[in-house]
Design a protein around this motif. Structure first.
Motif, PDB file in Angstrom:
ATOM      1  N   LEU A  39       0.850  -1.171   0.112  1.00 43.47           N
ATOM      2  CA  LEU A  39       0.021  -0.055   0.037  1.00 43.47           C
ATOM      3  C   LEU A  39       0.833   1.247   0.085  1.00 43.47           C
ATOM      4  CD1 LEU A  39      -2.584  -1.018   2.682  1.00 43.47           C
ATOM      5  CD2 LEU A  39      -2.810  -1.084   0.177  1.00 43.47           C
ATOM      6  N   HIS A  40       2.142   1.215   0.030  1.00 46.71           N
ATOM      7  CA  HIS A  40       3.136   2.318   0.402  1.00 46.71           C
ATOM      8  C   HIS A  40       4.079   2.198  -0.908  1.00 46.71           C
ATOM      9  CE1 HIS A  40       1.849   2.916   4.439  1.00 46.71           C
ATOM     10  NE2 HIS A  40       1.888   1.426   4.680  1.00 46.71           N
ATOM     11  N   PRO A  41       4.485   3.610  -1.358  1.00 50.79           N
ATOM     12  CA  PRO A  41       5.446   3.608  -2.085  1.00 50.79           C
ATOM     13  C   PRO A  41       6.770   2.566  -1.777  1.00 50.79           C
ATOM     14  CG  PRO A  41       4.860   5.952  -1.587  1.00 50.79           C
ATOM     15  CD  PRO A  41       4.150   4.746  -0.513  1.00 50.79           C
ATOM     16  N   PRO A  42       7.690   2.269  -2.568  1.00 48.31           N
ATOM     17  CA  PRO A  42       8.812   1.468  -2.582  1.00 48.31           C
ATOM     18  C   PRO A  42       9.699   2.174  -1.356  1.00 48.31           C
ATOM     19  CG  PRO A  42       8.737   2.072  -4.600  1.00 48.31           C
ATOM     20  CD  PRO A  42       7.283   2.655  -4.177  1.00 48.31           C
ATOM     21  N   TYR A  74      24.936   6.328  -6.970  1.00 50.39           N
ATOM     22  CA  TYR A  74      24.281   5.824  -5.867  1.00 50.39           C
ATOM     23  C   TYR A  74      22.725   5.433  -6.289  1.00 50.39           C
ATOM     24  CZ  TYR A  74      27.964   6.605  -2.416  1.00 50.39           C
ATOM     25  OH  TYR A  74      28.939   6.361  -1.885  1.00 50.39           O
ATOM     26  N   THR A  75      22.334   6.145  -7.365  1.00 48.85           N
ATOM     27  CA  THR A  75      21.105   5.579  -7.875  1.00 48.85           C
ATOM     28  C   THR A  75      21.136   4.018  -8.295  1.00 48.85           C
ATOM     29  OG1 THR A  75      20.252   7.712  -8.799  1.00 48.85           O
ATOM     30  CG2 THR A  75      19.241   5.995  -9.642  1.00 48.85           C
ATOM     31  N   LEU A  76      22.365   3.817  -9.159  1.00 51.44           N
ATOM     32  CA  LEU A  76      22.675   2.512  -9.631  1.00 51.44           C
ATOM     33  C   LEU A  76      22.776   1.532  -8.416  1.00 51.44           C
ATOM     34  CD1 LEU A  76      24.821   3.212 -12.697  1.00 51.44           C
ATOM     35  CD2 LEU A  76      22.743   2.433 -12.588  1.00 51.44           C
ATOM     36  N   ALA A  77      23.049   2.128  -7.252  1.00 51.26           N
ATOM     37  CA  ALA A  77      23.447   1.167  -6.109  1.00 51.26           C
ATOM     38  C   ALA A  77      22.167   1.093  -5.169  1.00 51.26           C
ATOM     39  CB  ALA A  77      24.645   1.927  -5.196  1.00 51.26           C
ATOM     40  N   GLY A  78      21.078   1.491  -5.615  1.00 49.59           N
ATOM     41  CA  GLY A  78      19.822   1.283  -5.066  1.00 49.59           C
ATOM     42  C   GLY A  78      19.413   2.073  -3.846  1.00 49.59           C
ATOM     43  N   VAL A  79      19.997   3.442  -3.828  1.00 53.25           N
ATOM     44  CA  VAL A  79      19.503   4.363  -2.471  1.00 53.25           C
ATOM     45  C   VAL A  79      18.009   4.721  -2.721  1.00 53.25           C
ATOM     46  CG1 VAL A  79      21.784   5.325  -2.186  1.00 53.25           C
ATOM     47  CG2 VAL A  79      20.295   6.434  -3.615  1.00 53.25           C
ATOM     48  N   ASP A  80      17.361   4.914  -1.752  1.00 55.01           N
ATOM     49  CA  ASP A  80      15.925   5.299  -1.678  1.00 55.01           C
ATOM     50  C   ASP A  80      15.862   6.719  -1.891  1.00 55.01           C
ATOM     51  OD1 ASP A  80      14.333   2.654  -0.926  1.00 55.01           O
ATOM     52  OD2 ASP A  80      16.065   2.910   0.411  1.00 55.01           O
ATOM     53  N   CYS A  81      16.874   7.638  -1.396  1.00 51.04           N
ATOM     54  CA  CYS A  81      16.325   9.204  -1.627  1.00 51.04           C
ATOM     55  C   CYS A  81      17.844   9.866  -1.682  1.00 51.04           C
ATOM     56  CB  CYS A  81      15.893   9.516  -0.317  1.00 51.04           C
ATOM     57  SG  CYS A  81      15.675  11.219  -0.001  1.00 51.04           S
ATOM     58  N   ILE A  82      18.051  10.998  -2.551  1.00 49.75           N
ATOM     59  CA  ILE A  82      19.121  11.690  -2.701  1.00 49.75           C
ATOM     60  C   ILE A  82      18.726  13.096  -2.060  1.00 49.75           C
ATOM     61  CG2 ILE A  82      20.903  12.718  -4.271  1.00 49.75           C
ATOM     62  CD1 ILE A  82      20.238  10.478  -6.170  1.00 49.75           C
ATOM     63  N   ASP A  83      19.468  13.482  -0.991  1.00 50.65           N
ATOM     64  CA  ASP A  83      19.206  14.783  -0.556  1.00 50.65           C
ATOM     65  C   ASP A  83      20.228  15.818  -0.997  1.00 50.65           C
ATOM     66  OD1 ASP A  83      19.122  16.753   1.459  1.00 50.65           O
ATOM     67  OD2 ASP A  83      19.390  15.817   3.271  1.00 50.65           O
ATOM     68  N   CYS A  84      19.744  17.080  -1.515  1.00 47.05           N
ATOM     69  CA  CYS A  84      20.821  18.055  -1.908  1.00 47.05           C
ATOM     70  C   CYS A  84      20.278  19.458  -1.243  1.00 47.05           C
ATOM     71  CB  CYS A  84      20.689  17.795  -3.242  1.00 47.05           C
ATOM     72  SG  CYS A  84      19.087  18.484  -4.241  1.00 47.05           S
ATOM     73  N   THR A 107      15.790  -0.781 -15.396  1.00 50.20           N
ATOM     74  CA  THR A 107      14.869  -1.339 -14.203  1.00 50.20           C
ATOM     75  C   THR A 107      15.361  -0.970 -12.991  1.00 50.20           C
ATOM     76  OG1 THR A 107      16.584  -2.932 -13.895  1.00 50.20           O
ATOM     77  CG2 THR A 107      14.402  -3.544 -15.395  1.00 50.20           C
ATOM     78  N   VAL A 108      16.299   0.336 -13.007  1.00 48.02           N
ATOM     79  CA  VAL A 108      16.542   1.075 -11.814  1.00 48.02           C
ATOM     80  C   VAL A 108      15.326   1.843 -11.075  1.00 48.02           C
ATOM     81  CG1 VAL A 108      17.469   3.117 -12.553  1.00 48.02           C
ATOM     82  CG2 VAL A 108      18.588   2.336 -10.620  1.00 48.02           C
ATOM     83  N   GLN A 109      15.166   1.518  -9.689  1.00 48.63           N
ATOM     84  CA  GLN A 109      14.487   2.487  -9.005  1.00 48.63           C
ATOM     85  C   GLN A 109      14.625   3.813  -8.795  1.00 48.63           C
ATOM     86  OE1 GLN A 109      12.170   0.495  -5.308  1.00 48.63           O
ATOM     87  NE2 GLN A 109      13.432   2.194  -4.238  1.00 48.63           N
TER      88      GLN A 109
END
Length: 419
Positions: A39-42, A74-84, A107-109
């Motif tokens: 029910l939640h975003p990944p 870090y997107t390729l490494a699978g992080v959930d969030c990038i803070d900037c 297919t990257v998230q």
């Protein structure tokens, strides 16, 4: 918005090894059938499991080229969030990095993009070092340049009278100084200057500009840094952001450990945030700010902060995440404390008031250490035509991805790739 980049077929083909390594991320991604995770975003499902990972590019770090490349890796490494930083050009750099990652591995998230702001100019994350190099003795050993973790200080000795002049060295001068877009306010240069010539320039992000950023479709979250010394400034900032706050999926509050007053402060902040209706809230426990690259001991304060807060039943609802001093030792420290992906307090079988399906600690944010291990590789890449794109160098991108996965992997649950 910028058009998503499309890599030439020949360049895409050269990234076969990168795709093979990145496929480990997709293969290890949990199938969200347990409980009500579906029910939640990944990204929220990751917080509930306790395997959320955030990359902190730096609230004051505005080097768009580095931010772009860090975001790609870090997107390729699978992080959930990038803070900037809450700056339009930096947000654009993050999204460009994410888009390039998606063009290499479709297919990257896609991670959430978070912007960081502050309610108080006393917050250490929102300052820059400054000094006039002409005030520096020309024979200075330049310890500030050596100690800077961001390579944000560059000093060059200039011979007065020309390159071949035989002048008194003491009459020469230094040129350069602080590279403002790279300085993120760690303050290490302040204490090492033998002449006490370096000062800190503090600032507050413009809430009007921030409100406009929050309305963008490529900004998903906001983090508000607060000093824990009163709620008045937080309340003013919150009011200034207005309805734009309901444009984002998550609101995070980053705060230090203020001892016994921490819980009361957090509950007061939580009351102020009641107007936020559209998403989730997260508490970032900032143990030892901007110190993760120092070593093993840096992570102790944030884990200690987590131990203290999770033992308090009157803490406010929301997800909890570690930051400040986080590095490759943080997961083991959390395990030793019995808090890694735990849904009940160590030594008890008591179900938390937040529900047994939610981890006490939702995840970890990595900043200085995450940038350091990739920065070593970025510094190897030559700048071409005034730009440096890591995807143009498949070997370096593979090396960087392996380094990133060695940090993200222990949280996410996939093994580090062989080097």
């Amino acid at each position: 918005m910028a058009v998503a980049p499309v890599l030439p077929p020949t360049l895409l083909a050269s990234h076969a090894a990168v795709r093979a390594v990145a496929s480990r991320v997709a293969a290890s991604r949990p199938i969200r059938v347990a409980g009500d995770d579906h029910l939640h975003p990944p990204q929220v499902a990751s917080l509930r499991r306790g395997d959320w990972v955030k990359l902190i590019c730096g609230a004051s770090f505005e080097d768009a080229a580095d931010v772009r490349n860090l975001s790609l890796v870090y997107t390729l490494a699978g992080v959930d969030c990038i803070d900037c930083a809450a700056d339009a050009s930096v947000v654009g750099a993050v999204n460009e990095g994410i888009d390039v990652a998606a063009s290499i591995v479709p297919t990257v998230q896609r991670p959430w993009v978070m912007v960081s702001v502050n309610d108080d100019c006393r917050d250490l994350h929102f300052r820059k070092a400054e000094f006039d190099p002409e005030d520096c003795p020309p024979n200075c050993s330049k310890p500030c340049e050596k100690v800077c973790p961001a390579d944000a200080i560059s000093l060059k000795r200039v011979v007065v009278g020309g390159e071949h002049a035989h002048s008194d060295p003491l009459s020469d001068k230094l040129e350069g100084g602080v590279i403002m877009q790279r300085c993120y306010g760690c303050g290490r240069c302040l204490s090492v200057c033998p002449y006490d010539r370096i000062s800190a320039m503090s600032y507050i992000r413009d809430p009007t500009m921030t409100a406009e950023l929050l309305k963008r479709s490529d900004v998903d979250a906001i983090e508000i840094h607060t000093t824990g010394k009163g709620t008045d400034m937080f309340s003013i900032l919150w009011s200034s952001l207005g309805e734009s706050i309901n444009s984002v999926k998550l609101v995070a509050v980053s705060l230090p450990n203020a001892g016994e007053s921490t819980i009361d402060f957090m509950n007061a902040i939580h009351t102020i945030m009641q107007s936020y209706r559209e998403g989730y809230n997260l508490w970032q426990l900032d143990g030892r700010p901007m110190s993760g690259d120092i070593g093993r001991g840096a992570t102790r304060e944030t884990v200690s902060f987590a131990v203290d807060l999770t033992s308090m039943s009157d803490r406010p609802q929301g997800f909890y995440q570690l930051a400040g001093g986080t590095n490759l030792y943080t997961v083991d420290s959390l395990k030793n404390a019995g808090l890694f992906k735990a849904t009940t307090l160590p030594g008890t079988t008591t179900t938390e008031k937040f529900g047994s399906q939610q981890a006490l600690i939702g995840g970890i944010a990595y900043g200085g250490y995450a940038r350091k291990i990739i920065g070593r590789i970025l510094r190897k890449i030559p700048v071409q035509l005034g730009r440096m794109r890591i995807e143009d160098h498949p070997g370096y991108l593979l090396e960087a991805l392996q380094e990133a996965m060695s940090l993200v992997g222990p949280v996410k649950g996939y093994p580090s790739p062989p080097k």
